[in-house]
Scaffold this active site. Structure first.
Site, PDB file in Angstrom:
ATOM      1  CB  THR A 267      -1.069  -0.032   1.288  1.00 33.67           C
ATOM      2  OG1 THR A 267      -1.718  -1.223   1.172  1.00 33.67           O
ATOM      3  CG2 THR A 267      -2.040   1.052   1.171  1.00 33.67           C
ATOM      4  CD  GLU A 482      14.085 -22.248  27.753  1.00 35.69           C
ATOM      5  OE1 GLU A 482      14.646 -22.062  26.772  1.00 35.69           O
ATOM      6  OE2 GLU A 482      12.864 -22.594  27.917  1.00 35.69           O
TER       7      GLU A 482
END
EC number: 3.4.24.-
Length: 685
Positions: A267, A482
């Protein structure tokens, strides 16, 4: 005896006198008051009269009451007063012989009584009495006293036929008129976009027209999409100097289709071409063509191109054209589907029998795969411009455009930010700098630092920062999970490098391990894909090795979803399994729901079982490697977890330095210290 009359509509009382003299008002002549008859039956009265007649009747009744209140009863000065009397007092007056006359109404439930009132100096008083019913005892008593009484039927007021007609039509006309005014106001008829001709203008185009567009955007404001910008600059040049191209036999492109993911600047390019071309510009969304009324979409297409041809040369921009340009023949809605009629009209207007010389259609979509093939052919959309996410250079240029009005500290480098944000679109980068500016203002700073940039990247990718967990088993489990991701990823050849490991929750994740993605995310080898599966299973493997198989948690749910999808892609899409180099995408892989329903699954049952077996084989093999790496590096894991629990965040350089003290990192996974400033891709628990 002359008479005047007034009507009490509320209680059904009619007052009849012969003549009125307004002596107290100083008037010398008599006047007659208009007689207004009223029905004593309220239900019949309401059913026969309209709203307008009711207002006239009430107004006349009010005038009559005012007149009768000041009138004399007769020429001898004998007055008449109107009031109510209780039934018990009426019987008392009857026994004392004070009642002169009784008129019965409403089947004997209402009586208008003329009685001599001592309070008024023995003058005749005309009163209204509510009777419990017409009993024989009361009639006998009236006969015994020789009192004049009579029963009266309810009188209907036929009135004037014209007034009755007006009264009957008043309410429907007012109702319809009110609805019409409301529809005009809601549809723009009272100054809104619909115009004063609604609903006659429902078939007209809603495109916004600018004779001299002033969007505030030029090609200088567009960065990171140099190829697309070059195509548009040629179109603008063709509009400004057509003789340069027509001299060599070139014709102006009839249409340009912008294809790309959301936020890449489609756009924005349209706004730039509107600001640069210097020709009339029409802009409309694809969803504005189709309405609930049949034929409106095709009518709006005709009206749009009619206006465009009148102002040629011009540009017509259709945003989200997939709303109207969806592929035909899906069987949904049949041949009379409103969308198909609109698309047929659009095809005709773009390149039909009459043509549209001088009208350039620019359209944008992120769903080019569902557009109709007739819409995409040359002659309608001569050019299809791909607007993808920018590369490092493009991201740097975009950051320069959006950083013009922002202040940065001396240590902030736009090139480094560009390196840290692969996969970010232009809209993402603009949002990144805006979030960093908001954080700087919230922290009372006058310039944006690297800390705000880091926090903004984390916030955009992983979500809002949560509350840090308290020490305990849960925090320890998240830390091992982790670190398991980080160790398995670092020790598996071909895996992305660790950027940082943190126990600070973000979004739904209670801990995150960030990896640095490869330079070219469009070309990924089989080794890299398999390494990502191993790294994704490292968290679950760490939970099983450290806490036992019975203590594994649901924290790996997102990891399992990612590695299962990746393994299935390796088998069915990329042809990276023992099945062979086949593309085995089934109907569930289709992006469009209608195409997914219409697609036929040509896959045999045996082949489907082979695919499931191949996916399971990949996952099982990767999980065994992850378990082996965790068991072989238990001492390094305990050391890293101990430091991570204390600091809560560990950089990739620090992690690799500690890990290299216990084991050797594969050569292809070794990175320089400066690379730790690159971009994160999180693996979460």
């Amino acid at each position: 005896m002359a008479a005047s009359s007034a009507c009490l509509l509320g209680n059904g009382l009619s007052v009849y006198t012969t003549k009125q003299r307004f002596q107290k008002l100083g008037l010398d002549r008599t006047s007659k008051v208009t007689v207004v008859k009223a029905s004593l039956d309220e239900k019949k009265h309401e059913g026969r009269r309209g709203f307008f007649k009711l207002l006239l009747g009430n107004a006349a009744a009010g005038v009559g009451l005012l007149a009768s209140g000041n009138a004399n009863a007769d020429e001898q000065g004998q007055g008449v007063s109107s009031s109510r009397m209780s039934y018990s007092r009426f019987l008392e007056y009857l026994d004392k012989g004070r009642v002169e006359k009784v008129d019965l109404y409403e089947n004997g439930t209402i009586a208008i009584v003329e009685a001599v009132s001592p309070e008024l100096g023995n003058r005749i008083q005309r009163v209204r009495v509510q009777l419990p019913g017409l009993s024989q005892e009361l009639l006998q008593k009236l006969r015994a006293k020789n009192i004049d009484f009579a029963a009266h039927n309810a009188q209907e007021d036929q009135g004037s036929p014209i007034l009755n007609l007006i009264g009957n039509l008043a309410f429907p006309v007012i109702l319809i008129g009110g609805l019409f005014l409301l529809s005009r106001r809601s549809s723009g008829g009272m100054g809104g976009p619909g115009g004063p001709g609604f609903p006659l203008q429902i078939g007209q185009s809603k495109a916004k027209f600018q004779m001299e567009p002033n969007t505030g955007v030029t090609f200088d404001d567009v960065a990171g999409v140099d190829e697309a910008k070059q195509d548009f600059m040629e179109v603008v040049e063709f509009l400004k100097k057509p003789e340069r191209f027509t001299a060599v036999g070139a014709r102006i492109p009839k249409g340009v289709l912008l294809v790309g993911p959301p936020g890449t600047g489609k756009t924005l390019l349209a706004k730039a071409i509107a600001g640069e071309a210097g020709v009339p510009f029409f802009s409309i969304s694809g969803s504005e063509f189709v309405e609930m009324f049949v034929g409106v979409g095709a009518s709006r297409v005709r009206d749009l191109f009619k206006k465009a041809k009148e102002n040629a040369p011009c540009i017509v921009f259709v945003d989200e054209i997939d709303a109207v340009g969806r592929q035909r023949g899906t069987g949904i809605g049949g041949g009379n589907d409103e969308r198909e009629q609109t698309l047929n009209q659009l095809l005709t207007e773009m390149d039909g029998f009459e043509g549209n010389t001088g009208v350039i259609v620019v359209a944008a979509t992120n769903r080019a795969d569902i557009l109709d093939s007739a819409l995409l052919r040359p002659g309608r959309f001569d050019r299809q411009v791909s607007v993808d996410v920018p590369d490092v250079k493009g991201r740097t240029d975009i950051l320069k455009v959006h950083s013009g009005n922002k202040k940065f500290e001396s240590g902030v480098s736009l090139e480094v930010i560009a390196m840290r944000t692969p996969g970010f679109s232009g809209a993402d980068l603009a949002n990144l700098l805006n979030e960093a500016a908001i954080l700087a203002g919230r922290r009372g700073k006058t310039a944006i630092s690297s800390k705000e940039i880091d926090d903004s990247i984390d916030r955009i990718v992983a979500g809002m920062e949560g509350t840090v967990m308290t020490d305990g088993k849960s925090k320890s489990l998240v830390a091992y999970h982790e670190v398991g991701h980080a160790i398995c990823g670092t020790l598996t050849p071909g895996h992305d490098a660790v950027q940082k490991v943190t126990l600070i929750p973000r979004g739904q994740a209670r801990g995150l391990t960030w990896f640095i993605p490869s330079d070219d995310p469009t070309l990924i080898s089989k080794q890299q894909l398999f390494a990502r599966i191993v790294g994704g299973l490292g968290g679950r493997a760490a939970e099983e090795v450290i806490f036992g198989e019975s203590e594994v948690t649901t924290g790996a749910v997102s990891d399992l979803q990612q590695i299962t999808g990746l393994a299935k892609q390796m088998v069915t899409t990329f042809g990276m399994s023992e099945i062979g180099p086949w593309s085995l995408m089934d109907s569930s892989e289709q992006s469009d729901v209608i195409m997914r329903m219409m697609a036929r699954n040509s896959m045999s049952e045996k082949l489907a079982n082979d695919i499931d077996t191949a996916v399971k084989t990949l996952s099982d093999k990767a999980y065994e490697i992850a378990l082996s790496q965790i068991r072989n590096n238990r001492e390094a894991m305990d050391k890293i977890v101990e430091i991570l629990l204390e600091k809560e965040t560990m950089s990739g350089d620090e992690f690799r330095a500690i890990l290299s003290e216990f084991t050797e990192i594969p050569p292809e996974n070794r990175v320089a210290s400066s690379t730790s400033t690159s971009t994160p891709t999180p693996a979460s628990v």
